[in-house]
Write a protein that holds these residues in place. Structure first.
Motif, PDB file in Angstrom:
ATOM      1  N   LEU A 122      -9.199 -13.164   3.247  1.00  0.00           N
ATOM      2  CA  LEU A 122      -8.221 -12.521   4.115  1.00  0.00           C
ATOM      3  C   LEU A 122      -8.054 -13.275   5.426  1.00  0.00           C
ATOM      4  CD1 LEU A 122      -8.462 -10.308   1.967  1.00  0.00           C
ATOM      5  CD2 LEU A 122      -8.419  -8.614   3.825  1.00  0.00           C
ATOM      6  N   ARG A 123      -9.127 -13.876   5.905  1.00  0.00           N
ATOM      7  CA  ARG A 123      -9.029 -14.667   7.143  1.00  0.00           C
ATOM      8  C   ARG A 123      -8.153 -15.897   6.924  1.00  0.00           C
ATOM      9  NH1 ARG A 123     -13.219 -18.774   9.281  1.00  0.00           N
ATOM     10  NH2 ARG A 123     -12.643 -19.069  11.473  1.00  0.00           N
ATOM     11  N   ALA A 124      -8.391 -16.621   5.820  1.00  0.00           N
ATOM     12  CA  ALA A 124      -7.557 -17.780   5.521  1.00  0.00           C
ATOM     13  C   ALA A 124      -6.110 -17.365   5.331  1.00  0.00           C
ATOM     14  CB  ALA A 124      -8.082 -18.499   4.283  1.00  0.00           C
ATOM     15  N   GLY A 125      -5.900 -16.242   4.634  1.00  0.00           N
ATOM     16  CA  GLY A 125      -4.540 -15.768   4.433  1.00  0.00           C
ATOM     17  C   GLY A 125      -3.865 -15.391   5.723  1.00  0.00           C
ATOM     18  N   ARG A 126      -4.554 -14.632   6.558  1.00  0.00           N
ATOM     19  CA  ARG A 126      -3.968 -14.244   7.855  1.00  0.00           C
ATOM     20  C   ARG A 126      -3.565 -15.463   8.665  1.00  0.00           C
ATOM     21  NH1 ARG A 126      -7.910 -12.363  12.545  1.00  0.00           N
ATOM     22  NH2 ARG A 126      -8.359 -14.586  12.274  1.00  0.00           N
ATOM     23  N   ASN A 127      -4.470 -16.428   8.769  1.00  0.00           N
ATOM     24  CA  ASN A 127      -4.187 -17.596   9.598  1.00  0.00           C
ATOM     25  C   ASN A 127      -3.081 -18.454   9.004  1.00  0.00           C
ATOM     26  OD1 ASN A 127      -6.225 -16.593  11.154  1.00  0.00           O
ATOM     27  ND2 ASN A 127      -7.692 -18.229  10.721  1.00  0.00           N
ATOM     28  N   ALA A 128      -3.060 -18.583   7.664  1.00  0.00           N
ATOM     29  CA  ALA A 128      -1.999 -19.366   7.029  1.00  0.00           C
ATOM     30  C   ALA A 128      -0.647 -18.694   7.226  1.00  0.00           C
ATOM     31  CB  ALA A 128      -2.307 -19.534   5.536  1.00  0.00           C
ATOM     32  N   LEU A 129      -0.604 -17.376   7.123  1.00  0.00           N
ATOM     33  CA  LEU A 129       0.656 -16.655   7.302  1.00  0.00           C
ATOM     34  C   LEU A 129       1.135 -16.719   8.749  1.00  0.00           C
ATOM     35  CD1 LEU A 129      -0.191 -13.597   5.040  1.00  0.00           C
ATOM     36  CD2 LEU A 129       1.473 -15.400   4.549  1.00  0.00           C
ATOM     37  N   ARG A 130       0.214 -16.626   9.671  1.00  0.00           N
ATOM     38  CA  ARG A 130       0.599 -16.791  11.078  1.00  0.00           C
ATOM     39  C   ARG A 130       1.129 -18.184  11.340  1.00  0.00           C
ATOM     40  NH1 ARG A 130      -4.417 -13.728  14.252  1.00  0.00           N
ATOM     41  NH2 ARG A 130      -3.684 -11.582  13.900  1.00  0.00           N
ATOM     42  N   ALA A 131       0.500 -19.189  10.731  1.00  0.00           N
ATOM     43  CA  ALA A 131       0.975 -20.559  10.898  1.00  0.00           C
ATOM     44  C   ALA A 131       2.375 -20.738  10.318  1.00  0.00           C
ATOM     45  CB  ALA A 131       0.001 -21.533  10.232  1.00  0.00           C
ATOM     46  N   ALA A 132       2.717 -19.902   9.330  1.00  0.00           N
ATOM     47  CA  ALA A 132       4.054 -19.958   8.726  1.00  0.00           C
ATOM     48  C   ALA A 132       5.075 -19.123   9.491  1.00  0.00           C
ATOM     49  CB  ALA A 132       3.986 -19.493   7.273  1.00  0.00           C
ATOM     50  N   GLY A 133       4.677 -18.560  10.617  1.00  0.00           N
ATOM     51  CA  GLY A 133       5.617 -17.851  11.471  1.00  0.00           C
ATOM     52  C   GLY A 133       5.561 -16.348  11.411  1.00  0.00           C
ATOM     53  N   ALA A 134       4.592 -15.782  10.708  1.00  0.00           N
ATOM     54  CA  ALA A 134       4.507 -14.326  10.621  1.00  0.00           C
ATOM     55  C   ALA A 134       3.944 -13.755  11.910  1.00  0.00           C
ATOM     56  CB  ALA A 134       3.633 -13.914   9.438  1.00  0.00           C
ATOM     57  N   GLY A 135       4.674 -12.807  12.495  1.00  0.00           N
ATOM     58  CA  GLY A 135       4.175 -12.132  13.679  1.00  0.00           C
ATOM     59  C   GLY A 135       3.300 -10.946  13.344  1.00  0.00           C
ATOM     60  N   ARG A 136       3.495 -10.384  12.182  1.00  0.00           N
ATOM     61  CA  ARG A 136       2.733  -9.237  11.709  1.00  0.00           C
ATOM     62  C   ARG A 136       2.155  -9.578  10.348  1.00  0.00           C
ATOM     63  NH1 ARG A 136       5.742  -3.942   9.197  1.00  0.00           N
ATOM     64  NH2 ARG A 136       3.924  -2.580   8.873  1.00  0.00           N
ATOM     65  N   VAL A 137       0.897  -9.233  10.118  1.00  0.00           N
ATOM     66  CA  VAL A 137       0.262  -9.495   8.825  1.00  0.00           C
ATOM     67  C   VAL A 137      -0.295  -8.185   8.295  1.00  0.00           C
ATOM     68  CG1 VAL A 137      -1.506 -10.770   7.564  1.00  0.00           C
ATOM     69  CG2 VAL A 137      -0.303 -11.870   9.469  1.00  0.00           C
ATOM     70  N   VAL A 138       0.057  -7.857   7.046  1.00  0.00           N
ATOM     71  CA  VAL A 138      -0.335  -6.620   6.397  1.00  0.00           C
ATOM     72  C   VAL A 138      -1.122  -6.960   5.131  1.00  0.00           C
ATOM     73  CG1 VAL A 138       0.508  -4.512   5.269  1.00  0.00           C
ATOM     74  CG2 VAL A 138       1.698  -5.429   7.281  1.00  0.00           C
ATOM     75  N   VAL A 139      -2.156  -6.180   4.853  1.00  0.00           N
ATOM     76  CA  VAL A 139      -2.921  -6.320   3.606  1.00  0.00           C
ATOM     77  C   VAL A 139      -2.430  -5.265   2.633  1.00  0.00           C
ATOM     78  CG1 VAL A 139      -5.196  -6.261   2.533  1.00  0.00           C
ATOM     79  CG2 VAL A 139      -4.915  -7.229   4.833  1.00  0.00           C
TER      80      VAL A 139
END
Length: 387
Positions: A122-139
């Motif tokens: 989940l940490r790798a996913g959160r950081n990768a999604l933020r790097a792709a421009g996501a301002g909000r991350v949901v599980v």
């Protein structure tokens, strides 16, 4: 060390004088007698708890290397890393497990268990999604997902959106698609939402496997169509990942799906390893989203725990290469035989019971026709069964 009325415990004074050898042995023997064994008729059968007796190969390898106390800090699956000692053993074991899960190329490392591995995913996913421009991350996960997913979301300060489990008790692709539609509608103009989808390959209390391929197909279709969502797909294979490749290799829960980004295994559940041993695996390039420089040690750390046991890596290597696929197939064929005999015994004792052996997994789910479907309390306690 008295317990207080509020449930807390008083501290003890640190000893000034060591115990004698005889007294040390006496106390340790007493505590050992309180730990359930594996072969005594007086000890409980661990029928409802996902663990195994550690294999002699693993115990021997761990003992041989533990005296030197090697530290496998860092990740050793990068090119040029993991060339000596226990780091080489970890690299070889991890890459063999990645190959078992049909990864062409992967990174990974040993963890303290699937809880840590899910946190890493989940940490790798959160950081990768933020790097792709996501301002909000949901599980996004099933309501039946292991509690480690909720714990990881809480640690990472991510919103957890459970999908209700339907009659199949699984996270169905249609439910994922609908939840993604809802998140897309909630995302404002010009914004982007990241979604970490968590599938399960072997639910703890049912052994059932989510349709990971169908979920991945939904994610691939939505990615191709564009939109305001970015996705990362983590598979919790703690309870099935060390079993299904040997009992049901046709079940596509792994890196065969382009939209599976990370997987966690738990060799101390079904891989015949002692505690604590998990394995986190991900596609090449994703570990960089969790990289932290460690200048005092001269390397980059992409793990959660930092220092890790090299002796545990030697133990895992001894089973991957000392048992290999043939050895694990033999073990799990015997386990499936026990599962089926248990299912037959339940049907014989209660012909009206609902009995669901998990396809390819070493779990039986039973709903009894009396007592509101539950076992008597003394049986539940004896066999560690949770209703």
């Amino acid at each position: 060390m008295a317990d207080l009325e509020d449930g807390s415990t008083e501290t003890d004074a640190f000893p000034d004088v060591p115990l004698s050898g005889a007294e040390l042995a006496r106390v340790l023997d007493e505590r050992l007698a309180e730990v359930p064994g594996w072969h005594s008729p007086d000890d409980p059968v661990r029928l409802g708890f996902a663990m195994t007796a550690p294999h002699a190969l693993a115990l021997d390898a761990f003992g041989r290397f533990a005296e030197r106390n090697p530290n496998n800090v860092g990740v050793h699956t990068r090119f040029g890393d993991g060339v000596r000692g226990t780091r080489r053993l970890e690299r070889e074991a991890v890459l063999a497990l990645a190959g078992l899960l049909h990864a062409d190329a992967a990174d990974g490392y040993l963890t303290g268990g699937a809880n840590e591995g899910t946190l890493a995913g989940l940490r790798a996913g959160r950081n990768a999604l933020r790097a792709a421009g996501a301002g909000r991350v949901v599980v996004l996960a099933s309501a039946l997902t292991h509690h480690s997913v909720a714990k990881a979301a809480e640690i990472l300060d991510l919103e957890l959106r459970p999908c209700p489990a339907g009659p199949s008790w699984l996270l169905e692709a249609e439910a994922v698609d609908a939840a993604l539609d809802a998140l897309a509608e909630e995302t404002g103009p010009g914004a982007r939402t990241g979604v970490v989808v968590v599938s399960t390959a072997g639910y703890y209390n049912t052994g059932l496997v989510d349709p990971v391929d169908a979920i991945s197909a939904v994610l691939a279709r939505r990615a191709a169509a564009g939109g305001n969502l970015s996705v990362f797909h983590h598979v919790d294979a703690a309870h099935g990942g060390m079993i299904l490749p040997f009992t049901a290799p046709e079940v596509p829960f792994d890196f065969r799906n382009p939209y599976v980004h990370s997987v966690v295994l738990d060799p101390h559940k079904s891989g015949l390893m002692p505690y604590s041993c998990g394995v986190f695996l991900c596609r090449k390039g994703l570990l960089g989203h969790g990289a932290v420089p460690a200048p005092m040690s001269g390397f980059v750390d992409e793990t959660i725990s930092g220092s890790r046991s090299g002796a545990m890596a030697a133990a895992l290597w001894s089973l991957v290469f000392g048992l290999a696929a043939d050895g694990y197939r033999e073990v799990f064929r015997a386990c499936l035989g026990v599962r089926d005999r248990l299912a037959d015994a339940i049907r014989a004792a209660d012909p009206d019971a609902v009995v669901l052996p998990s396809p390819g997994n070493t779990v039986v789910v039973a709903g009894f026709s009396h007592g509101e479907g539950r076992l008597p309390a003394e049986l539940a306690e004896r066999y560690r069964l949770v209703g």
